[in-house]
Every structure is written in C-alpha cells, then in structure tokens.
Design a protein around this motif. Structure first.
Motif, short mmCIF file in Angstrom:
data_model
loop_
_atom_site.label_atom_id
_atom_site.label_comp_id
_atom_site.label_asym_id
_atom_site.label_seq_id
_atom_site.Cartn_x
_atom_site.Cartn_y
_atom_site.Cartn_z
N SER A 248 22.28 -62.43 57.94
CA SER A 248 21.88 -63.79 57.60
C SER A 248 22.93 -64.58 56.85
CB SER A 248 20.60 -63.76 56.76
OG SER A 248 20.82 -63.08 55.53
N ASP B 223 17.87 -68.39 72.77
CA ASP B 223 18.15 -66.96 72.76
C ASP B 223 19.10 -66.56 71.63
OD1 ASP B 223 16.57 -66.68 75.02
OD2 ASP B 223 18.26 -66.92 76.40
N GLN C 19 18.35 -67.18 66.48
CA GLN C 19 18.17 -66.32 65.31
C GLN C 19 19.51 -65.92 64.71
OE1 GLN C 19 15.77 -62.82 65.96
NE2 GLN C 19 15.78 -62.25 63.81
N ARG C 20 20.52 -65.70 65.54
CA ARG C 20 21.83 -65.33 65.03
C ARG C 20 22.59 -66.53 64.48
NH1 ARG C 20 23.59 -61.58 70.11
NH2 ARG C 20 22.12 -62.99 71.12
N PRO D 30 19.90 -68.19 60.95
CA PRO D 30 18.99 -67.18 60.42
C PRO D 30 18.04 -67.69 59.34
CG PRO D 30 21.21 -66.84 59.60
CD PRO D 30 21.31 -67.87 60.66
N ASN D 31 18.35 -68.83 58.71
CA ASN D 31 17.47 -69.37 57.68
C ASN D 31 16.42 -70.33 58.23
OD1 ASN D 31 18.88 -67.99 55.64
ND2 ASN D 31 20.40 -69.62 55.51
N GLU E 2 13.12 -71.13 60.68
CA GLU E 2 11.96 -70.55 61.36
C GLU E 2 11.47 -71.58 62.38
OE1 GLU E 2 7.43 -68.86 60.53
OE2 GLU E 2 8.74 -69.37 58.83
N ASN F 252 20.34 -75.09 58.33
CA ASN F 252 20.42 -73.67 57.98
C ASN F 252 21.26 -73.44 56.72
OD1 ASN F 252 20.17 -70.66 59.11
ND2 ASN F 252 22.27 -70.94 58.40
N THR G 139 13.67 -71.13 53.26
CA THR G 139 13.39 -71.23 54.69
C THR G 139 13.18 -72.68 55.09
OG1 THR G 139 12.35 -69.05 54.69
CG2 THR G 139 11.83 -70.50 56.54
N ARG H 17 11.60 -74.75 58.20
CA ARG H 17 10.76 -74.61 59.39
C ARG H 17 11.02 -75.77 60.33
NH1 ARG H 17 7.87 -72.54 55.09
NH2 ARG H 17 7.05 -70.43 55.47
#
Length: 311
Positions: free
Chosen positions: A158, A182, A185-186, A189-190, A192, A223, A299, A301
């Motif tokens: 992260s 895809d 997430q990489r 990472p922060n 959602e 992020n 986080t 969102r």
C-alpha cells in the motif's frame, strides 16, 4: 503487459565491517528474506559471493544463522539488460550514503540500477536512513523511473511509491479504460471502490487518450493526498485550495442540488452495509466527467465515475 521490476538495495545485503559483527544488520536483512520478488543486481551479487567466501567473524551471529540468511538471497540474481537504464548519478551520489551497509554500496547500487534495463518501472527496496530528507530531482531523475521504498517506513503493497510505480507502468503500456479496474487495487490501495463505481466510466466525455491520464491522476491524488488534506483542513475552501495545489479541481454539491432530494440521493452509495454520501467530486473537465468520493480517515471511498450526475 503491466509489470514492475523489483530490486534490493545493496545496503540491505552487504554490511560494513562493523555492522557485520553485530545483529542489527542481519535482523534487517532477514526481514526481507520472505519477499521473493526482490532481485539482486550483479554488483551486489558479486559482493554477496565474496561475503560467503569470507564470512564475518562475529560473536553475536552463529555460523548456522549466517548461512541460513545468506542462503535465502543467493538465488535471487537479476538478469542483466543489454539496454542500460539511464541513472542520474549526480543526484544519486549526493542523496545516498550507506547506513549499516558497506562503504562501497553506493557504487554497487549505481551499477545494479543501470543493469536493470529501461523496460519497466523500477522499485528499489532500501532503507530510509540512507537517503537525504529533502531529495533534489531533475529531468534525468524522472526519466530513470526509479521508485524507492524504505524497509523502516513504508508498508507493502500500500505504500505510495509502489502505487505510483504501478500507475506509471500502466500509463506507459498503451492503457485501455476497460483494464483500469483490474489494476485499481495496486495503483490506488487507499481507495475503496463501490461495486458499481466503474459502471458508467464509459460515459466520460472526450477521447480516451486524454481521459485515462486525467482519471489516473485524479484517482492518484485522492489516493496519495486526500486523506492528509482532510486531516489538516476542515473547511470547503481550504480543502478545495489544497487539492487544487496538487492539480485537482473538486467541490461538494451546490445548495441547489441539496434541495433536490432525488438528486442528492444519487450521491449515496452503500459500503459494508452503510450508506456513504459521496457528494464531493473531482472535475476532470470543467463541465463534465466527475469522480464522486468521500474521505473517511485513511480511506477514500469512490462512489461513481461518470460524465455527470443529475442536479
């Protein structure tokens, strides 16, 4: 194909004579033993072989422990590229000095970095104590595509330097909007993402070769920067100004939208069975293309990515 090249700093592998006689260096090295993605460049591998030929005399490290640690790294040689990577040796030499590592590790590091080739973004797993607090960069530093993570400060996967490396790798490989979820997430990472966050991304106005870098930049700022900005500011104007300073225009919804109950409910999204209002939105373009978000602690969102929600 989006890939990163991972390299271990010789600082983590080759100790100074003083450090070799203690346990701190070996404990730090052992902490990296399980990360099999980290490769060792040719200069460091040669030095590791020399170390194995002449093990350090130490009363604090048993021979069996020495060989157990060394053995976990001997098979991690990184292939040498025929196309050397351009490295800013001037700034690298000024910024870097060994901490527990051998005095020659700076020279080894430069050789290793050059041998890594220029095909991929390069992530160097290092130690924060080796680097200047306020690094100076130039165009050649940026061109080297080197991202440094520190064993005593950053968590993986992260940490922000790794996320930035993934983003640059994605953008340098003929990016397609359909592939972005895809890798989200990489790269972020922060963040959602709501399960339907990407459903309307195809509605963004304008050519994809313009929208994709803008989208990655805005999500990257959310992020990397938004959690800290929200912590240190409390008003709308302060937050807008701080986000604008890092290249993102954003705002909450207007009073007129708040008056429209049906419209404001379009900004409500369910995360973990809780309704979260994502009325703040970044503006990829002045009048269209929005990322609706909500900042909560560490986080962020993401409710939806869309051309425009009804007002």
């Amino acid at each position: 194909m989006v890939e990163l090249t991972w390299m271990l700093d010789p600082e983590i592998v080759i100790p100074s004579p003083n450090a070799a006689s203690g346990v701190e260096f070996w404990e730090r090295m052992l902490a990296r033993a399980d990360d099999r993605a980290l490769r060792i460049g040719p200069a460091t591998m040669r030095a590791l072989g020399e170390l194995a030929d002449q093990p350090p005399s130490s009363t604090s490290l048993a021979p069996n422990d020495f060989w157990r640690i060394i053995g976990q790294f001997m098979s991690r040689a990184m292939p040498t590229s025929v196309l050397p990577r351009e490295i800013c040796t001037l700034h690298l030499a000024a910024e870097y000095s060994p901490h527990l590592g051998d005095a020659g590790n700076g020279r080894r590091l430069i050789e290793d970095l050059r041998s890594a080739g220029s095909a991929n973004q390069l992530v160097l797993s290092s130690y924060a104590g080796c680097w200047a607090m306020d690094p100076v960069t130039c165009d050649l530093c940026d061109k080297s595509r080197l991202h440094i993570i520190h064993s005593n400060s950053d968590s993986e996967p992260s940490c922000i330097p790794v996320a930035r490396a993934w983003r640059e790798a994605y953008l340098s490989n003929a990016p397609n909007l359909s592939e972005l979820p895809d890798f989200a997430q990489r790269m972020f990472p922060n963040l959602e993402f709501h399960p339907g966050a990407w459903d309307h991304a195809g509605s963004l106005v304008g050519p994809p070769d313009e929208n994709i870098p803008l989208l990655v930049h805005h999500l990257g700022v959310l992020n990397d920067e938004a959690p800290q900005i929200w912590k240190r500011t409390s008003t709308r104007d302060e937050r807008q100004a701080a986000m604008a300073a890092v290249g993102v225009s954003c705002s909450p919804e207007s009073p007129n939208t708040h008056k429209n109950k049906a419209a404001i409910r379009r900004r409500d999204f369910t995360f973990d069975k809780q309704i979260v209002r994502c009325e703040w939105h970044t503006k990829l373009r002045p009048t269209t293309n929005r990322i609706h978000f909500n900042v909560g602690g560490e986080t962020v969102r993401i409710g939806t990515i869309v051309d425009h929600l009804p007002t």
